[in-house]
Design a protein around this motif. Structure first.
Motif, mmCIF file in Angstrom:
data_model
loop_
_atom_site.group_PDB
_atom_site.id
_atom_site.type_symbol
_atom_site.label_atom_id
_atom_site.label_comp_id
_atom_site.label_asym_id
_atom_site.label_seq_id
_atom_site.Cartn_x
_atom_site.Cartn_y
_atom_site.Cartn_z
ATOM 1 N N PRO A 1 -0.744 -6.302 -8.429
ATOM 2 C CA PRO A 1 -0.785 -4.991 -9.079
ATOM 3 C C PRO A 1 -1.632 -3.962 -8.316
ATOM 4 O O PRO A 1 -1.335 -2.773 -8.348
ATOM 5 N N GLU A 2 -2.680 -4.429 -7.625
ATOM 6 C CA GLU A 2 -3.524 -3.518 -6.823
ATOM 7 C C GLU A 2 -2.697 -2.876 -5.712
ATOM 8 O O GLU A 2 -2.808 -1.679 -5.470
ATOM 9 N N VAL A 3 -1.887 -3.680 -5.026
ATOM 10 C CA VAL A 3 -1.051 -3.151 -3.944
ATOM 11 C C VAL A 3 0.038 -2.257 -4.538
ATOM 12 O O VAL A 3 0.357 -1.210 -3.981
ATOM 13 N N ARG A 4 0.582 -2.662 -5.658
ATOM 14 C CA ARG A 4 1.660 -1.881 -6.293
ATOM 15 C C ARG A 4 1.200 -0.455 -6.612
ATOM 16 O O ARG A 4 1.913 0.507 -6.334
ATOM 17 N N SER A 5 0.011 -0.317 -7.174
ATOM 18 C CA SER A 5 -0.485 1.031 -7.459
ATOM 19 C C SER A 5 -1.108 1.655 -6.208
ATOM 20 O O SER A 5 -1.001 2.858 -5.985
ATOM 21 N N GLY A 6 -1.734 0.826 -5.379
ATOM 22 C CA GLY A 6 -2.423 1.326 -4.194
ATOM 23 C C GLY A 6 -1.503 1.950 -3.174
ATOM 24 O O GLY A 6 -1.854 2.960 -2.555
ATOM 25 N N ILE A 7 -0.307 1.382 -2.993
ATOM 26 C CA ILE A 7 0.610 1.917 -1.971
ATOM 27 C C ILE A 7 1.076 3.312 -2.363
ATOM 28 O O ILE A 7 1.286 4.177 -1.511
ATOM 29 N N LYS A 8 1.218 3.554 -3.658
ATOM 30 C CA LYS A 8 1.628 4.884 -4.126
ATOM 31 C C LYS A 8 0.548 5.914 -3.823
ATOM 32 O O LYS A 8 0.845 7.045 -3.440
ATOM 33 N N GLU A 9 -0.697 5.507 -3.982
ATOM 34 C CA GLU A 9 -1.826 6.386 -3.678
ATOM 35 C C GLU A 9 -1.961 6.561 -2.165
ATOM 36 O O GLU A 9 -2.206 7.663 -1.677
ATOM 37 N N SER B 1 0.275 6.477 0.206
ATOM 38 C CA SER B 1 1.306 7.336 0.795
ATOM 39 C C SER B 1 1.445 8.679 0.081
ATOM 40 O O SER B 1 2.114 9.575 0.579
ATOM 41 N N ASN B 2 0.849 8.773 -1.108
ATOM 42 C CA ASN B 2 1.056 9.935 -1.958
ATOM 43 C C ASN B 2 2.546 10.080 -2.294
ATOM 44 O O ASN B 2 3.103 11.173 -2.295
ATOM 45 N N TRP B 3 3.186 8.937 -2.525
ATOM 46 C CA TRP B 3 4.616 8.873 -2.855
ATOM 47 C C TRP B 3 4.746 8.035 -4.119
ATOM 48 O O TRP B 3 4.218 6.924 -4.169
ATOM 49 N N PRO B 4 5.454 8.521 -5.149
ATOM 50 C CA PRO B 4 5.390 7.877 -6.463
ATOM 51 C C PRO B 4 6.262 6.635 -6.659
ATOM 52 O O PRO B 4 6.114 5.955 -7.668
ATOM 53 N N THR B 5 7.158 6.355 -5.736
ATOM 54 C CA THR B 5 8.109 5.276 -6.003
ATOM 55 C C THR B 5 8.053 4.178 -4.936
ATOM 56 O O THR B 5 7.546 4.364 -3.841
ATOM 57 N N ILE B 6 8.628 3.039 -5.299
ATOM 58 C CA ILE B 6 8.779 1.883 -4.413
ATOM 59 C C ILE B 6 10.264 1.576 -4.421
ATOM 60 O O ILE B 6 10.882 1.652 -5.486
ATOM 61 N N PRO B 7 10.865 1.262 -3.305
ATOM 62 C CA PRO B 7 10.305 0.833 -2.025
ATOM 63 C C PRO B 7 9.770 1.990 -1.174
ATOM 64 O O PRO B 7 10.120 3.149 -1.391
ATOM 65 N N GLN B 8 8.922 1.599 -0.204
ATOM 66 C CA GLN B 8 8.381 2.541 0.780
ATOM 67 C C GLN B 8 8.472 1.890 2.152
ATOM 68 O O GLN B 8 8.069 0.752 2.324
ATOM 69 N N LEU B 9 8.985 2.657 3.113
ATOM 70 C CA LEU B 9 9.151 2.147 4.468
ATOM 71 C C LEU B 9 8.195 2.844 5.429
ATOM 72 O O LEU B 9 8.084 4.072 5.412
ATOM 73 N N TYR B 10 7.536 2.043 6.243
ATOM 74 C CA TYR B 10 6.660 2.537 7.309
ATOM 75 C C TYR B 10 7.192 2.054 8.644
ATOM 76 O O TYR B 10 7.557 0.887 8.784
ATOM 77 N N VAL B 11 7.256 2.948 9.621
ATOM 78 C CA VAL B 11 7.692 2.609 10.969
ATOM 79 C C VAL B 11 6.620 3.085 11.938
ATOM 80 O O VAL B 11 6.292 4.275 11.964
ATOM 81 N N LYS B 12 6.088 2.138 12.705
ATOM 82 C CA LYS B 12 5.031 2.444 13.694
ATOM 83 C C LYS B 12 3.904 3.246 13.052
ATOM 84 O O LYS B 12 3.422 4.234 13.605
ATOM 85 N N GLY B 13 3.490 2.819 11.866
ATOM 86 C CA GLY B 13 2.371 3.443 11.179
ATOM 87 C C GLY B 13 2.693 4.712 10.425
ATOM 88 O O GLY B 13 1.843 5.272 9.744
ATOM 89 N N GLU B 14 3.929 5.178 10.514
ATOM 90 C CA GLU B 14 4.327 6.445 9.885
ATOM 91 C C GLU B 14 5.147 6.175 8.629
ATOM 92 O O GLU B 14 6.087 5.383 8.636
ATOM 93 N N PHE B 15 4.783 6.846 7.528
ATOM 94 C CA PHE B 15 5.560 6.734 6.298
ATOM 95 C C PHE B 15 6.888 7.460 6.484
ATOM 96 O O PHE B 15 6.913 8.632 6.830
ATOM 97 N N VAL B 16 7.987 6.735 6.288
ATOM 98 C CA VAL B 16 9.320 7.327 6.459
ATOM 99 C C VAL B 16 9.855 7.813 5.126
ATOM 100 O O VAL B 16 10.371 8.920 5.019
#
Length: 111
Positions: free
Chosen positions: A57-65, A67-82
């Motif tokens: 649950p920490e990662v689930r809420s943490g990833i949204k914070e 990236s400042n993006w409200p939904t999952i899934p989230q893709l990162y390529v070479k360190g960049e949020f796509v």
């Protein structure tokens, strides 16, 4: 988000060329958006690290914070949020995703 969670997310993104934060696993996605994203990446032959946010649950809420993006899934390529599923789908359908990945130096297995 705790410093530990932030550091774990930052480390995963820094140490893997392609990281997908998703619900479930690539073999057993737990939502349609995660399944669609996995299918797009698989169709292109992209090797990626998947992180199942349902396991922590920490990662689930943490990833949204993170990236400042409200939904999952989230893709990162070479360190960049796509982006999430909709952005990936639009890029894929417009034949923009393959060139984007090539530009970032991501090898495609079926290229």
């Amino acid at each position: 988000m705790s410093d530990t969670t932030h550091d774990r997310i930052a480390s995963d993104i820094a140490s893997n060329d392609v990281v997908l934060y998703m619900k479930g696993t690539p073999v057993f996605p737990q939502c349609g958006f995660s399944a669609a994203t996995v299918q797009i990446l698989s169709n292109l032959g992209v090797k990626f690290k998947a992180v199942d946010v349902l396991q922590d649950p920490e990662v689930r809420s943490g990833i949204k914070e993170f990236s400042n993006w409200p939904t999952i899934p989230q893709l990162y390529v070479k360190g960049e949020f796509v982006g999430g599923c909709d952005i990936l789908r639009e890029m894929y359908e417009a034949d923009e995703l393959r060139p984007f990945l090539a530009e970032k130096g991501i090898a495609l297995e079926n290229a």
